[in-house]
Scaffold this motif. Structure first.
Motif, PDB file in Angstrom:
ATOM      1  N   LYS A 147       0.852  -1.188   0.000  1.00 17.32           N
ATOM      2  CA  LYS A 147       0.000   0.000   0.000  1.00 17.32           C
ATOM      3  C   LYS A 147       0.891   1.242   0.000  1.00 17.32           C
ATOM      4  O   LYS A 147       2.049   1.185   0.405  1.00 17.32           O
ATOM      5  CB  LYS A 147      -0.901   0.014   1.243  1.00 17.32           C
ATOM      6  N   PRO A 148       0.361   2.400  -0.458  1.00 20.81           N
ATOM      7  CA  PRO A 148       1.179   3.613  -0.447  1.00 20.81           C
ATOM      8  C   PRO A 148       1.625   3.977   0.961  1.00 20.81           C
ATOM      9  O   PRO A 148       0.860   3.859   1.926  1.00 20.81           O
ATOM     10  CB  PRO A 148       0.227   4.680  -1.011  1.00 20.81           C
ATOM     11  N   SER A 150       3.309   6.892   3.692  1.00 28.12           N
ATOM     12  CA  SER A 150       3.167   8.326   3.927  1.00 28.12           C
ATOM     13  C   SER A 150       4.233   8.746   4.924  1.00 28.12           C
ATOM     14  O   SER A 150       5.113   7.959   5.288  1.00 28.12           O
ATOM     15  CB  SER A 150       1.766   8.657   4.438  1.00 28.12           C
ATOM     16  N   ILE A 156      -3.463  12.342   5.023  1.00 29.42           N
ATOM     17  CA  ILE A 156      -3.975  12.154   3.661  1.00 29.42           C
ATOM     18  C   ILE A 156      -5.499  12.156   3.716  1.00 29.42           C
ATOM     19  O   ILE A 156      -6.106  11.272   4.322  1.00 29.42           O
ATOM     20  CB  ILE A 156      -3.439  10.846   3.056  1.00 29.42           C
ATOM     21  N   LYS A 158      -7.429  12.260   0.913  1.00 24.33           N
ATOM     22  CA  LYS A 158      -7.902  11.655  -0.338  1.00 24.33           C
ATOM     23  C   LYS A 158      -8.713  12.631  -1.191  1.00 24.33           C
ATOM     24  O   LYS A 158      -9.360  12.226  -2.152  1.00 24.33           O
ATOM     25  CB  LYS A 158      -8.717  10.382  -0.080  1.00 24.33           C
ATOM     26  N   THR A 163      -2.958  10.153  -2.540  1.00 26.97           N
ATOM     27  CA  THR A 163      -1.984   9.135  -2.937  1.00 26.97           C
ATOM     28  C   THR A 163      -2.157   8.873  -4.430  1.00 26.97           C
ATOM     29  O   THR A 163      -3.010   9.465  -5.100  1.00 26.97           O
ATOM     30  CB  THR A 163      -2.204   7.825  -2.166  1.00 26.97           C
ATOM     31  N   SER A 164      -1.371   7.942  -4.946  1.00 23.11           N
ATOM     32  CA  SER A 164      -1.458   7.610  -6.365  1.00 23.11           C
ATOM     33  C   SER A 164      -2.841   7.089  -6.736  1.00 23.11           C
ATOM     34  O   SER A 164      -3.305   7.289  -7.864  1.00 23.11           O
ATOM     35  CB  SER A 164      -0.393   6.569  -6.725  1.00 23.11           C
ATOM     36  N   SER A 270       3.954  10.661  -2.566  1.00 22.70           N
ATOM     37  CA  SER A 270       4.476   9.507  -3.294  1.00 22.70           C
ATOM     38  C   SER A 270       5.865   9.166  -2.759  1.00 22.70           C
ATOM     39  O   SER A 270       6.876   9.342  -3.428  1.00 22.70           O
ATOM     40  CB  SER A 270       4.537   9.828  -4.796  1.00 22.70           C
ATOM     41  N   ARG A 273       6.115   2.644  -0.989  1.00 23.73           N
ATOM     42  CA  ARG A 273       5.033   1.751  -0.615  1.00 23.73           C
ATOM     43  C   ARG A 273       5.496   0.850   0.528  1.00 23.73           C
ATOM     44  O   ARG A 273       6.689   0.606   0.690  1.00 23.73           O
ATOM     45  CB  ARG A 273       4.588   0.894  -1.821  1.00 23.73           C
TER      46      ARG A 273
END
Length: 467
Positions: A147-148, A150, A156, A158, A163-164, A270, A273
């Motif tokens: 998962k991404p 941070s 975050i 969203k 995130t990506s 980014s 991960r």
């Protein structure tokens, strides 16, 4: 209770490929997927959708150069982002549908739900409707992916701090996209929105972008992207990311302690991960997880529990879909009593910007650090007839070879179609080719592949023909 020879938890490229190979080898196979859609991150919110957007945005960027080819476009050329995102989703849906077909074709049982260990041979599946089911597995393959990541102080939401995953489905082109992290994912998505008209700023902690690749590739990609309008702040440590209405303010500090402030309407986090084992209950099976969150495995991808294996992003090594696929096949063949092998040095890495970036083997930095004597040969794409014909002049191919034996130790490319060209280098290195071997192979003219031959000639007594 249903019983299977092999159960794979996770249906990303590693998981579904492993399931297919297990089925081919005669194992009664099942795959457990948390979400309703097969394919994992790569197919749903990673490799495939990002390449779809890169392709669409590339077409748009190319229109600006049509006049050079004698093609006159009249009227305004507009971006329909909603339609572009819809096309991306259609590509994803078609690809996922292909995985469903392959599961049916190979008679693989698919369970949708969160798979977690009850013990070393039983897996509980918690379904979306609130029901659960327990299945028995002689062997289990953990393929739960990543998962991404941070930073601890970043929240975050969203919406504006994303995130990506969210960056693949924006409803508008950002006015100013501030990207935290200059790795592959950030740079690829940055180029998508740069082409569509956004101002893009990249803040990177290391002293260069794509820091895991050869320094020459980083330098060239930076030069090209700067020419396209992307801005870079390398050697900067992000100190804070705050949202104020529709604005996001990013503050970062350089090595001298000087602070910069960037204000955008979106910020893409980014920074890499992390292995994903949430809800797996690996401890109930006795499976060891490292301090980095990775499932610990030996050279055969076997965990400390003999009948449980793990592959892909959740174990050590590069987080690459094709690496996971190779590992999935390897585990299946080990279970069948075969003796497969993976040479991790020969797994290529690619950045799907334009120009594309691709590499395999050792970088110059790695060879220097290891004290290995080597020679280097490079050839610029601008010297190729094919590159001039298509106006793809940026980049080069660099080949590193052992100074004494001439064996190719690394190949590094940036330019048009290098994502495909790198396979030639992988093939050559798999068979221990020397630079001279490659230089004596006939390459069709005019092609981009000729740059590989010319770089090999350059590494062999510095005798490239066309420079």
């Amino acid at each position: 209770m249903s019983s299977f020879d092999v159960v794979i938890i996770g249906s990303g490229p590693g998981g579904y490929v492993s399931a297919i190979r297990c089925a081919q080898l005669g194992f009664k196979t099942a795959i457990v997927e948390k979400y309703n859609s097969l394919g994992g991150t790569c197919l749903n919110v990673g490799c495939i959708p990002s390449k779809a957007l890169l392709s669409s945005s590339h077409h748009y960027a190319e229109i600006a150069h049509f006049a050079d080819h004698g093609i006159e476009v009249s009227g305004d050329v507009k971006i329909n982002l909603e339609k572009m995102i819809a096309r991306k989703q259609a590509v994803v849906d078609q690809t996922v549908g292909g995985i469903n077909y392959l599961m049916d074709k190979n008679k693989i049982t698919v369970f949708n739900g969160l798979g977690s260990f009850v013990d070393a041979t039983h897996i509980a599946i918690a379904k979306a409707d609130g029901t659960s089911e327990t299945i028995e597995a002689k062997y289990t393959v953990i393929a739960t992916g990543s998962k991404p990541s941070s930073l601890p102080f970043i929240k975050i939401d969203k919406e504006r701090i994303i995130t990506s995953t969210e960056a693949l489905a924006l409803k508008e082109v950002p006015k100013h996209l501030v990207i935290i992290g200059g790795g592959v994912i950030g740079i690829e998505l940055g180029q998508v929105y740069l082409r569509l008209g956004a101002q893009v700023s990249v803040v990177e902690f290391m002293d260069r972008i794509i820091p895991g690749m050869d320094g020459a590739l980083s330098k060239e990609l930076t030069k090209v992207l700067k020419k396209q309008g992307m801005k870079f702040y390398v050697s900067h440590k992000v100190k804070s990311v705050e949202r104020n209405g529709d604005a996001v303010v990013v503050q970062a500090e350089n090595a001298k302690g000087e602070t910069i402030t960037l204000e955008g309407d979106y910020s893409l986090v980014s920074v890499g991960r992390r292995p994903y084992t949430d809800g797996l209950n690996a401890d109930k099976a006795g499976v060891k997880i490292s301090d980095r969150g990775q499932v610990e495995v030996n050279d055969h991808l076997q965990t400390n529990v003999p009948n449980i294996y793990a592959i892909g992003d959740v174990v050590r090594g590069a987080m690459l879909a094709h690496k996971a696929e190779e590992e999935g096949v390897m585990v299946a063949e080990i279970l069948a009593g075969q003796k497969p092998h993976i040479d991790y040095n020969l797994i290529p890495g690619v950045v799907y910007t334009w120009p594309e970036v691709a590499a395999v083997g050792q970088t110059e930095e790695q060879l220097k650090a290891a004290g290995i004597a080597y020679k280097s040969g490079s050839f610029p794409f601008k010297a190729l007839g094919r590159a001039r014909a298509s106006a793809d002049l940026d980049g080069f191919v660099k080949i590193l070879a052992d100074e004494k034996t001439d064996e190719v130790l690394g190949v590094h490319m940036i330019g048009a179609r290098t994502a495909d060209l790198i396979a030639e280098a992988v093939t050559a290195m798999e068979f221990k080719a020397s630079a001279e071997d490659i230089s004596r192979m006939s390459h069709a003219h005019p092609t981009f592949a000729e740059a590989v031959k010319e770089a090999a000639l350059a590494a062999t007594e510095n005798r490239a023909l066309h420079v």
